[in-house]
Enzyme design. Sequence first.
Site, PDB file in Angstrom:
ATOM      1  N   GLY A   1      -4.334  -0.916  -5.659  1.00  0.00           N
ATOM      2  CA  GLY A   1      -3.050  -1.804  -5.544  1.00  0.00           C
ATOM      3  C   GLY A   1      -2.704  -1.861  -3.976  1.00  0.00           C
ATOM      4  NE  ARG A   2      -0.969   2.697  -0.778  1.00  0.00           N
ATOM      5  CZ  ARG A   2      -0.403   3.500  -0.154  1.00  0.00           C
ATOM      6  NH1 ARG A   2       0.505   3.106   0.773  1.00  0.00           N
ATOM      7  NH2 ARG A   2      -0.446   4.871  -0.428  1.00  0.00           N
TER       8      ARG A   2
ATOM      9  NE  ARG B   1      -9.060   3.927   2.441  1.00  0.00           N
ATOM     10  CZ  ARG B   1      -8.492   4.513   1.334  1.00  0.00           C
ATOM     11  NH1 ARG B   1      -8.081   5.867   1.398  1.00  0.00           N
ATOM     12  NH2 ARG B   1      -8.469   3.839   0.097  1.00  0.00           N
TER      13      ARG B   1
ATOM     14  N   GLY C   1      -6.239   0.958 -10.092  1.00  0.00           N
ATOM     15  CA  GLY C   1      -6.924   0.286  -9.483  1.00  0.00           C
ATOM     16  C   GLY C   1      -6.469   0.260  -7.903  1.00  0.00           C
TER      17      GLY C   1
ATOM     18  CG  ASP D   1      -5.601   8.020  -9.268  1.00  0.00           C
ATOM     19  OD1 ASP D   1      -5.371   8.946 -10.232  1.00  0.00           O
ATOM     20  OD2 ASP D   1      -5.024   7.741  -8.148  1.00  0.00           O
TER      21      ASP D   1
HETATM   22  P1  AMP Z   1      -2.159   7.040  -4.193  1.00  0.00           P
HETATM   23  O1  AMP Z   1      -1.300   8.310  -4.765  1.00  0.00           O
HETATM   24  O2  AMP Z   1      -1.655   6.472  -2.766  1.00  0.00           O
HETATM   25  O3  AMP Z   1      -3.730   7.510  -4.468  1.00  0.00           O
HETATM   26  O4  AMP Z   1      -1.982   5.828  -5.100  1.00  0.00           O
HETATM   27  C1  AMP Z   1      -2.053   5.790  -6.659  1.00  0.00           C
HETATM   28  C2  AMP Z   1      -2.080   4.320  -7.290  1.00  0.00           C
HETATM   29  O5  AMP Z   1      -0.806   3.487  -6.747  1.00  0.00           O
HETATM   30  C3  AMP Z   1      -3.193   3.382  -6.407  1.00  0.00           C
HETATM   31  O6  AMP Z   1      -3.646   2.719  -7.738  1.00  0.00           O
HETATM   32  C4  AMP Z   1      -2.479   2.674  -5.573  1.00  0.00           C
HETATM   33  O7  AMP Z   1      -3.451   1.609  -5.192  1.00  0.00           O
HETATM   34  C5  AMP Z   1      -1.241   2.493  -5.942  1.00  0.00           C
HETATM   35  N1  AMP Z   1      -0.255   2.238  -4.835  1.00  0.00           N
HETATM   36  C6  AMP Z   1       0.269   3.165  -4.048  1.00  0.00           C
HETATM   37  N2  AMP Z   1       1.245   2.698  -3.124  1.00  0.00           N
HETATM   38  C7  AMP Z   1       0.923   1.447  -3.302  1.00  0.00           C
HETATM   39  C8  AMP Z   1       1.654   0.329  -2.768  1.00  0.00           C
HETATM   40  N3  AMP Z   1       2.566   0.259  -1.829  1.00  0.00           N
HETATM   41  N4  AMP Z   1       1.396  -1.137  -3.416  1.00  0.00           N
HETATM   42  C9  AMP Z   1       0.534  -1.180  -4.298  1.00  0.00           C
HETATM   43  N5  AMP Z   1      -0.018  -0.233  -4.738  1.00  0.00           N
HETATM   44  C10 AMP Z   1       0.354   1.040  -4.358  1.00  0.00           C
HETATM   45 MG    MG Z   2      -5.458   6.890  -4.526  1.00  0.00          MG
END
Ligand code: AMP
Ligand code: MG
Length: 478
Positions: A91-92, A170, A89, A246
Amino acid sequence: MKLTDLTLTTPYLDLDPIFYDKVSPTPLHRPKFISLNPSGAELLGLKPDLLKPDEVNGLLNGTLILKGSIPYAMCYAGHQFGHYVPRLGDGRAINLGKSNGWNLQLKGSGQTLYSRQGDGRAVLRSSIREYLIAEAMHALGIPTTRSFALIGSEERVARERWEKGAIVLRLSPSWIRFGSFEYFYHTHRHRELKSLADFLLAESYPHLQNSPESYVEMFREIVSRTAELIALWQSVGFNHGVMNTDNMSAAGLTIDYGPYAFMDTFESGYICNHTDTYGRYSYDSQPGIGLWNLQCLALALSPLIPKEKLESALELYAPIYSSKLQELLRAKLGLDDEHHGDGELYRELFKMLEGGYVDMTPFFRTLSRYDGERSSLLAQSLSTETMNRWLDRYDARLELNTSSTPKRHTRMLCTNPKYVLKNYILQESIELAEQGDYTLVNNLLHIAQNPYDEHERFERYARATPSEHKNIRLSCSS
Ligand code: AMP
Ligand code: MG
């Protein structure tokens, strides 16, 4: 139109509440305006000149709330490095709503229900990279999310070291991911799976909505868009780095830019992501991973589409990918049409680039002015013999062309970019921005948006990457 006149809608919130978390952004302390992308503003029908930095700060920081906006994070799952993670989901990331076909999404705007252990923040470094690359990809004709604006702040964020927090706004026609479907399939929520398929049809495949086999046709188009997307990446030497399901867009766009890279010296097994020890997402693995990810999506869609139809759709992937790649390579080499033996010419080309440690971007750019005079090309290779041999073959192939040499040059100069945002170039802008100087970020935005033009002051960025800056590998930390 002024920013305060913009009205958003939130069609995603018509779905069942299990699809989202309504959550407000957590503002950063003392936001600092860094950059506004005028083209991004225009996508929303806004007049860039009427946008004030304070308003942009307010919008990105969640303190200026647009009419109709109801902020929310989206729920999804996904295969990360081949392993299924049942719930990820946003997360940020926090969505603000939709306008003019574009979903506005903040990245780095604080925690949500899906943050797991994360702080919900994004650092300046990765935000600059994401902000610029989206515009660069768009200018290269590669389907992608777009960028609206970027703000920074003094608020500290803990990564391998303390860094400054930032937020990018974005824009995307869709934020539905392969992993969005996986979430509902693996939790056995078939009713919601169907709602999501209907939502995606309306959002990104409206031309298929009334077709008797709309789901399978949509899946076929997802297969085809994904195959073509990855052929486009390969043609410019782009390595995404984190092709988890994802991070795969169900609308066929490049999304979620992390440790990506445009290759310097051509290397077929290049891995931009330093955390990717075994090269699952290396440059030459991308086409195969695209198919692997589509297989995960096919499984997730299996309650809606018969198995044989999913399988036959997946069979379209390889031929679509290779025909798109051939078409792109033909254009890169300035060839008028297809001829027997072209496949061999392309294979030899990449062997020649790799064997001679040739930087592919300046090579194709120099080739775009090739008239038989070889010295400027030969100077780019450590193996002049193999390059000479390939150029002999290319000369012979050009004999079959019907258009004139000047015409070929003109076409190739609009096909082979002079500038791509290599890691070392981005790094220069990041280091300056960390000192509070955002000039290079804004200059790079202009270069990114005009990659086929001459930018005299930045001539050095068009040359082969200096050896001390080659093949920087970045971690996922962002
Ligand atoms: P990404 O590899 O950046 O696409 O992130 C993978 C997952 O980790 C996604 O669900 C992001 O929302 C979550 N995520 C990555 N960095 C953070 C963060 N600093 N805080 C919360 N969720 C994160
Ligand atoms: Mg991602």
